[in-house]
Motif scaffolding. Sequence first.
Motif, mmCIF file in Angstrom:
data_model
loop_
_atom_site.group_PDB
_atom_site.id
_atom_site.type_symbol
_atom_site.label_atom_id
_atom_site.label_comp_id
_atom_site.label_asym_id
_atom_site.label_seq_id
_atom_site.Cartn_x
_atom_site.Cartn_y
_atom_site.Cartn_z
ATOM 1 N N ILE A 198 -18.653 24.940 -37.156
ATOM 2 C CA ILE A 198 -16.978 25.078 -37.459
ATOM 3 C C ILE A 198 -16.437 23.951 -37.224
ATOM 4 C CG2 ILE A 198 -14.997 26.515 -36.902
ATOM 5 C CD1 ILE A 198 -17.210 28.782 -36.162
ATOM 6 N N GLY A 199 -15.370 23.403 -38.038
ATOM 7 C CA GLY A 199 -14.594 22.230 -37.900
ATOM 8 C C GLY A 199 -13.417 22.544 -37.277
ATOM 9 N N LEU A 200 -12.861 21.452 -36.486
ATOM 10 C CA LEU A 200 -11.626 21.652 -35.919
ATOM 11 C C LEU A 200 -10.940 20.371 -36.243
ATOM 12 C CD1 LEU A 200 -9.664 22.940 -34.081
ATOM 13 C CD2 LEU A 200 -10.551 21.477 -32.124
ATOM 14 N N ILE A 201 -9.689 20.773 -37.114
ATOM 15 C CA ILE A 201 -8.692 19.721 -37.744
ATOM 16 C C ILE A 201 -7.939 18.943 -36.499
ATOM 17 C CG2 ILE A 201 -6.638 19.111 -39.007
ATOM 18 C CD1 ILE A 201 -8.851 19.966 -40.982
ATOM 19 N N SER A 202 -8.061 17.501 -36.900
ATOM 20 C CA SER A 202 -7.369 16.927 -35.942
ATOM 21 C C SER A 202 -5.608 16.744 -36.282
ATOM 22 C CB SER A 202 -8.019 15.238 -35.751
ATOM 23 O OG SER A 202 -6.900 14.398 -35.496
ATOM 24 N N ALA A 203 -4.836 16.945 -35.131
ATOM 25 C CA ALA A 203 -3.385 16.993 -35.585
ATOM 26 C C ALA A 203 -2.988 15.604 -35.789
ATOM 27 C CB ALA A 203 -2.691 17.419 -34.201
ATOM 28 N N ARG A 204 -3.818 14.445 -35.309
ATOM 29 C CA ARG A 204 -3.439 13.392 -35.582
ATOM 30 C C ARG A 204 -3.925 12.578 -36.976
ATOM 31 N NH1 ARG A 204 -4.885 9.061 -30.951
ATOM 32 N NH2 ARG A 204 -3.337 10.363 -29.843
ATOM 33 N N ILE A 243 -13.575 25.696 -41.500
ATOM 34 C CA ILE A 243 -12.604 24.724 -40.695
ATOM 35 C C ILE A 243 -11.273 25.038 -40.350
ATOM 36 C CG2 ILE A 243 -11.359 22.423 -41.059
ATOM 37 C CD1 ILE A 243 -13.434 21.639 -43.154
ATOM 38 N N LEU A 244 -10.859 25.160 -39.064
ATOM 39 C CA LEU A 244 -9.495 25.477 -38.579
ATOM 40 C C LEU A 244 -8.747 24.239 -38.057
ATOM 41 C CD1 LEU A 244 -11.287 28.434 -36.878
ATOM 42 C CD2 LEU A 244 -9.670 28.933 -38.819
ATOM 43 N N SER A 245 -7.481 24.670 -37.985
ATOM 44 C CA SER A 245 -6.616 23.609 -37.300
ATOM 45 C C SER A 245 -6.046 24.129 -35.788
ATOM 46 C CB SER A 245 -5.155 23.557 -38.523
ATOM 47 O OG SER A 245 -4.554 24.969 -38.433
ATOM 48 N N ASP A 246 -6.434 25.119 -35.463
ATOM 49 C CA ASP A 246 -5.761 25.562 -34.078
ATOM 50 C C ASP A 246 -6.989 25.858 -33.149
ATOM 51 O OD1 ASP A 246 -3.993 26.630 -32.289
ATOM 52 O OD2 ASP A 246 -5.195 28.316 -32.801
ATOM 53 N N THR A 247 -6.845 25.328 -31.951
ATOM 54 C CA THR A 247 -8.060 25.493 -30.927
ATOM 55 C C THR A 247 -8.194 26.868 -30.728
ATOM 56 O OG1 THR A 247 -7.611 23.231 -30.062
ATOM 57 C CG2 THR A 247 -9.054 24.498 -28.827
ATOM 58 N N ASN A 248 -7.366 27.898 -30.563
ATOM 59 C CA ASN A 248 -7.349 28.985 -29.998
ATOM 60 C C ASN A 248 -8.094 30.028 -31.288
ATOM 61 O OD1 ASN A 248 -6.020 28.635 -27.741
ATOM 62 N ND2 ASN A 248 -3.935 28.755 -28.774
ATOM 63 N N SER A 249 -7.751 29.607 -32.340
ATOM 64 C CA SER A 249 -8.584 30.255 -33.549
ATOM 65 C C SER A 249 -9.891 29.911 -33.509
ATOM 66 C CB SER A 249 -7.981 30.194 -34.821
ATOM 67 O OG SER A 249 -7.435 28.676 -35.223
ATOM 68 N N GLN A 258 14.562 27.027 -15.706
ATOM 69 C CA GLN A 258 14.146 27.696 -17.203
ATOM 70 C C GLN A 258 13.062 26.851 -17.644
ATOM 71 O OE1 GLN A 258 17.427 28.474 -19.541
ATOM 72 N NE2 GLN A 258 16.101 28.999 -21.437
ATOM 73 N N VAL A 259 12.109 27.115 -18.075
ATOM 74 C CA VAL A 259 11.332 26.189 -18.867
ATOM 75 C C VAL A 259 11.218 26.677 -20.337
ATOM 76 C CG1 VAL A 259 8.840 25.894 -19.300
ATOM 77 C CG2 VAL A 259 9.613 26.136 -17.051
ATOM 78 N N ASP A 260 11.625 25.678 -21.264
ATOM 79 C CA ASP A 260 11.674 26.035 -22.636
ATOM 80 C C ASP A 260 10.342 25.515 -23.181
ATOM 81 O OD1 ASP A 260 12.051 26.141 -25.408
ATOM 82 O OD2 ASP A 260 14.096 25.642 -25.314
ATOM 83 N N LEU A 261 9.085 26.135 -23.319
ATOM 84 C CA LEU A 261 8.014 25.475 -23.900
ATOM 85 C C LEU A 261 7.661 25.791 -25.096
ATOM 86 C CD1 LEU A 261 5.430 24.659 -22.626
ATOM 87 C CD2 LEU A 261 4.470 26.800 -22.146
ATOM 88 N N GLY A 262 7.557 24.274 -25.664
ATOM 89 C CA GLY A 262 6.986 24.453 -27.210
ATOM 90 C C GLY A 262 5.643 24.322 -27.266
ATOM 91 N N ILE A 263 5.078 25.222 -27.771
ATOM 92 C CA ILE A 263 3.539 25.163 -27.786
ATOM 93 C C ILE A 263 3.048 25.077 -29.445
ATOM 94 C CG2 ILE A 263 1.389 26.578 -27.729
ATOM 95 C CD1 ILE A 263 2.417 28.012 -25.099
ATOM 96 N N GLY A 264 2.321 23.893 -29.493
ATOM 97 C CA GLY A 264 2.000 23.552 -30.916
ATOM 98 C C GLY A 264 1.339 22.261 -30.969
ATOM 99 N N ASN A 265 0.940 21.719 -32.156
ATOM 100 C CA ASN A 265 0.178 20.375 -32.153
ATOM 101 C C ASN A 265 1.033 19.151 -32.949
ATOM 102 O OD1 ASN A 265 -2.160 21.311 -30.757
ATOM 103 N ND2 ASN A 265 -2.865 22.289 -32.711
ATOM 104 N N ARG A 266 2.293 19.500 -32.943
ATOM 105 C CA ARG A 266 3.309 18.754 -33.552
ATOM 106 C C ARG A 266 3.809 17.584 -32.850
ATOM 107 N NH1 ARG A 266 8.605 17.544 -35.015
ATOM 108 N NH2 ARG A 266 9.453 19.314 -33.410
ATOM 109 N N PRO A 303 0.373 21.081 -26.131
ATOM 110 C CA PRO A 303 -0.788 21.405 -27.044
ATOM 111 C C PRO A 303 -1.087 23.033 -27.030
ATOM 112 C CG PRO A 303 -1.747 19.512 -26.162
ATOM 113 C CD PRO A 303 -0.372 20.045 -25.243
ATOM 114 N N ALA A 304 -1.379 23.603 -28.182
ATOM 115 C CA ALA A 304 -1.357 25.200 -28.246
ATOM 116 C C ALA A 304 -2.379 25.613 -27.265
ATOM 117 C CB ALA A 304 -1.870 25.560 -29.778
ATOM 118 N N ALA A 305 -3.796 24.762 -27.133
ATOM 119 C CA ALA A 305 -4.849 25.134 -26.411
ATOM 120 C C ALA A 305 -4.457 25.379 -24.770
ATOM 121 C CB ALA A 305 -6.132 24.661 -26.711
ATOM 122 N N ILE A 306 -3.896 23.992 -24.432
ATOM 123 C CA ILE A 306 -3.450 23.771 -23.132
ATOM 124 C C ILE A 306 -2.467 24.891 -22.632
ATOM 125 C CG2 ILE A 306 -2.386 22.068 -21.489
ATOM 126 C CD1 ILE A 306 -4.116 20.003 -22.976
ATOM 127 N N GLY A 307 -1.467 24.893 -23.536
ATOM 128 C CA GLY A 307 -0.224 25.910 -23.140
ATOM 129 C C GLY A 307 -0.664 27.191 -23.042
#
Length: 305
Positions: A190-196, A223-229, A122-130, A99-103
Motif C-alpha cells: 500500500i502506498g502513502l502519498i507525499s504531501a510535498r 494508494i492513500l493520501s492520509d496516514t490514518n487511513s 485555547q488551542v485552535d488545532l488545524g490537523i492536516g497535511n497542507r 500533520p494528521a497522524a501526529i495530531g
Amino acid sequence: MDRIAAMNAFVRVVEAGSFTKAADTLDLPNATVTRLIQGLEQDLKVRLLHRTTRSVTVTPEGATYYERVVRLLADLADIESTTTLTQGKPSGRVRVEAPAAIGTSVIVPALGEFYRNYPDVQVDLGIGNRRSDLVAEGVDCAIRAGEINEQLIVARRIGAFRFTTCAAPALLDAQGAPQTPADLDRWPTIGLISARTGRPLPFRYVEGESTSTSDLSLGHKLILSDTNSYVAAGLAGLGIIQAPSYAVHEAIQQGRLVALLKDWRAPTIPVNVLYAPNRYLSAKVRVFIDWAVELFASNPCLRSG
C-alpha cells in the motif's frame, strides 16, 4: 485611535500582503483594519502602503516604520509574557498546525494534561497535511515532519521518528513474510502519498550500519493520501505498509500488526516546531511549545536521539 492595535494591524497587513488576510488573522472586519491603517497614516502624516485592486505593497517609509514597529511590539509582548508567566496564568488563543497522524495519535490524546496546566489557553488545532504560510495566515506555530526548506522561519527540532514496515497477521498467515526488501514485489503493498510531491513515498531502507539508503518504488495495490487511513488499510489486511513508527507502535504491541524486515531500518525523519522569527512568542505560545517539547521527549517513538 488605539495606536498599538493600529501598529499590530499594519504589521499583519505587511506580512500577509493583503488587508483581507490580515483581517482574518486578527479576527477583525476588513473595514476595521482599513480604518486603523488610515488613522495611522493620518497621524504620522506619511503613506505607509501602496494599495491597488490586486496588491498591497509597503512604501520606503512604511518599510522603515515596519522594522521599528516589529521590534517595539516584540518588546511589549516580552514584557507582558514575562509578567504573565510569573503569575502562572497564560491565556488566550493559540493557533497551531500539525500533520494528521501526529495530531490524531500524539497531540490530541495528551491535550487534557495541557489544559490542566493551562486552563485559560485555547488551542485552535488545524490537523492536516497542507503546509500553510504561517505569517500570512496568522498561525502561531506548526509541527512538521521532514526537512525544513522554508526561509525566514525558525525551526526548533523537538523529535524524530522512523518508518516501520508491517502487515496484518492474516495477510502473513496466507502468504508468509518477506525476508528482504527485494521480496516486497511479490506481496501486495500500500502506498502513502507525499504531501510535498503528490506521489507515493518509496519504501526506504538502510541495511545494518550502512549510511546509504535504498528506495523501492513498488506497484501498489492501493494508494492513500492520509496516514490514518493508510494504517487502517494495513490493519484491514489489504497489504504491507511502511508507516511512521508512532502511528503503528500500539497496534504492533497488541499483535494487530507484525513488524517486518527488522534487519533493515528506515532513515530518521526529523520533527520540528516552526514559528516566524519576527513574531514575538507570547506566554501562551511559549507554554504550548515547551509542552510539545516535553510531550515528544516522553514518547519512545518520537524522542530525538
